[in-house]
Design an enzyme around this catalytic site. Structure first.
Site, PDB file in Angstrom:
ATOM      1  N   ASP A  24      -0.416  -1.420   0.739  1.00 29.96           N
ATOM      2  CA  ASP A  24       0.118  -2.424   1.662  1.00 29.96           C
ATOM      3  C   ASP A  24      -0.819  -2.691   2.835  1.00 29.96           C
ATOM      4  O   ASP A  24      -0.501  -3.461   3.732  1.00 29.96           O
ATOM      5  CB  ASP A  24       1.502  -2.020   2.170  1.00 29.96           C
ATOM      6  CG  ASP A  24       1.509  -0.671   2.902  1.00 29.96           C
ATOM      7  OD1 ASP A  24       0.405  -0.151   3.198  1.00 29.96           O
ATOM      8  OD2 ASP A  24       2.606  -0.143   3.166  1.00 29.96           O
ATOM      9  N   ARG A  25      -1.972  -2.053   2.804  1.00 36.15           N
ATOM     10  CA  ARG A  25      -3.016  -2.214   3.842  1.00 36.15           C
ATOM     11  C   ARG A  25      -2.609  -1.596   5.186  1.00 36.15           C
ATOM     12  O   ARG A  25      -3.325  -1.761   6.179  1.00 36.15           O
ATOM     13  CB  ARG A  25      -3.400  -3.674   4.045  1.00 36.15           C
ATOM     14  CG  ARG A  25      -4.554  -4.207   3.168  1.00 36.15           C
ATOM     15  CD  ARG A  25      -4.551  -3.695   1.775  1.00 36.15           C
ATOM     16  NE  ARG A  25      -5.747  -4.123   1.036  1.00 36.15           N
ATOM     17  CZ  ARG A  25      -5.982  -3.830  -0.249  1.00 36.15           C
ATOM     18  NH1 ARG A  25      -5.113  -3.109  -0.926  1.00 36.15           N
ATOM     19  NH2 ARG A  25      -7.078  -4.223  -0.853  1.00 36.15           N
ATOM     20  N   ILE A  26      -1.509  -0.878   5.236  1.00 36.00           N
ATOM     21  CA  ILE A  26      -1.181  -0.111   6.431  1.00 36.00           C
ATOM     22  C   ILE A  26      -1.748   1.287   6.197  1.00 36.00           C
ATOM     23  O   ILE A  26      -1.034   2.234   5.863  1.00 36.00           O
ATOM     24  CB  ILE A  26       0.342  -0.089   6.696  1.00 36.00           C
ATOM     25  CG1 ILE A  26       0.875  -1.525   6.731  1.00 36.00           C
ATOM     26  CG2 ILE A  26       0.639   0.617   8.019  1.00 36.00           C
ATOM     27  CD1 ILE A  26       2.390  -1.607   6.921  1.00 36.00           C
TER      28      ILE A  26
END
Length: 227
Positions: free
Chosen positions: A192-194
């Site tokens: 989720d790119r977090i």
């Protein structure tokens, strides 16, 4: 080619990199743990490949991949020609950054620190253990210097192999360096790119206590960074 649309899935949320999962809050312990996992994975080609970034005294940067040849709580070591571009830059600006990226684990480690030359005895010891062809390769090349073509290297190689049948001397200006870190950051990619980023660093002199910075072992502090 749609480069902007290229995406790779990393890890699901079951693989979060959390502070409470740090068994020992000390960066060299964590690096050793991650490195051994990657090194023992048959999918890994060169676990010790790292991008070395250096800069001139005026701040002009350059980067290239080299191989890590040792690590301890003192620092991270590699070997090269002192007369190469990186050697010249380290001579005038003894600061460097290292980056490891291990794609099968979606992990990266960034290291920043000062650089010191290793004793020539260390260089002699390591050079003597290199394969014969690697020794010849180091001796026949004036690293980073322009040449007219590949044949120059081939000619040098033939001459050196004729001269040195077995024992090859270490080039006089070839040696080792140690990067002594003041900052080591661990990155765990998330789909989720977090992403998870935890940075260990040496605290600055008279640095005030902060609620976002936590005390670690052996004089380090650590903190979570936004991705």
């Amino acid at each position: 080619m749609d480069v902007a649309g290229m995406r790779v899935n990393y890890n699901e949320r079951t693989n979060l990199f959390l502070e409470e999962n740090l068994e020992i809050k000390e960066p060299f312990y964590l690096f050793d743990k991650w490195f051994k996992i990657v090194k023992n994975d048959p999918r890994t080609v060169e676990a010790n490949a790292m991008c070395l970034a250096t800069a001139t005294k005026t701040g002009l940067p350059s980067a290239r991949f080299v191989l890590l040849k040792g690590y301890s709580k003192e620092g991270f070591t590699f070997f090269t020609h002192y007369t190469s571009r990186k050697g010249k830059e380290l001579e005038e600006n003894p600061n460097a950054a290292l980056t490891f990226y291990w794609e099968h684990y979606s992990r990266s480690v960034r290291i920043e620190g000062t650089v010191e030359k290793l004793p020539f005895s260390d260089a002699d010891n390591y050079f003597s253990k290199r394969p014969y062809q690697s020794q010849i390769g180091a001796l026949c090349s004036r690293q980073s210097e322009p040449i007219s073509g590949r044949e120059v290297l081939s000619c040098n190689e033939r001459e050196l192999k004729s001269k040195y049948k077995e024992e090859v001397p270490r080039p006089s200006l070839w040696g080792g360096y140690m990067v002594k870190p003041h900052t080591i950051e661990f990155w765990q990619g998330q789909t989720d790119r977090i992403h998870d980023r935890i940075r260990f660093r040496r605290p600055k002199e008279n640095e005030p206590d902060g609620i976002l910075t936590h005390e670690a072992e052996e004089g380090w502090v650590y903190e979570r960074l936004c991705p």
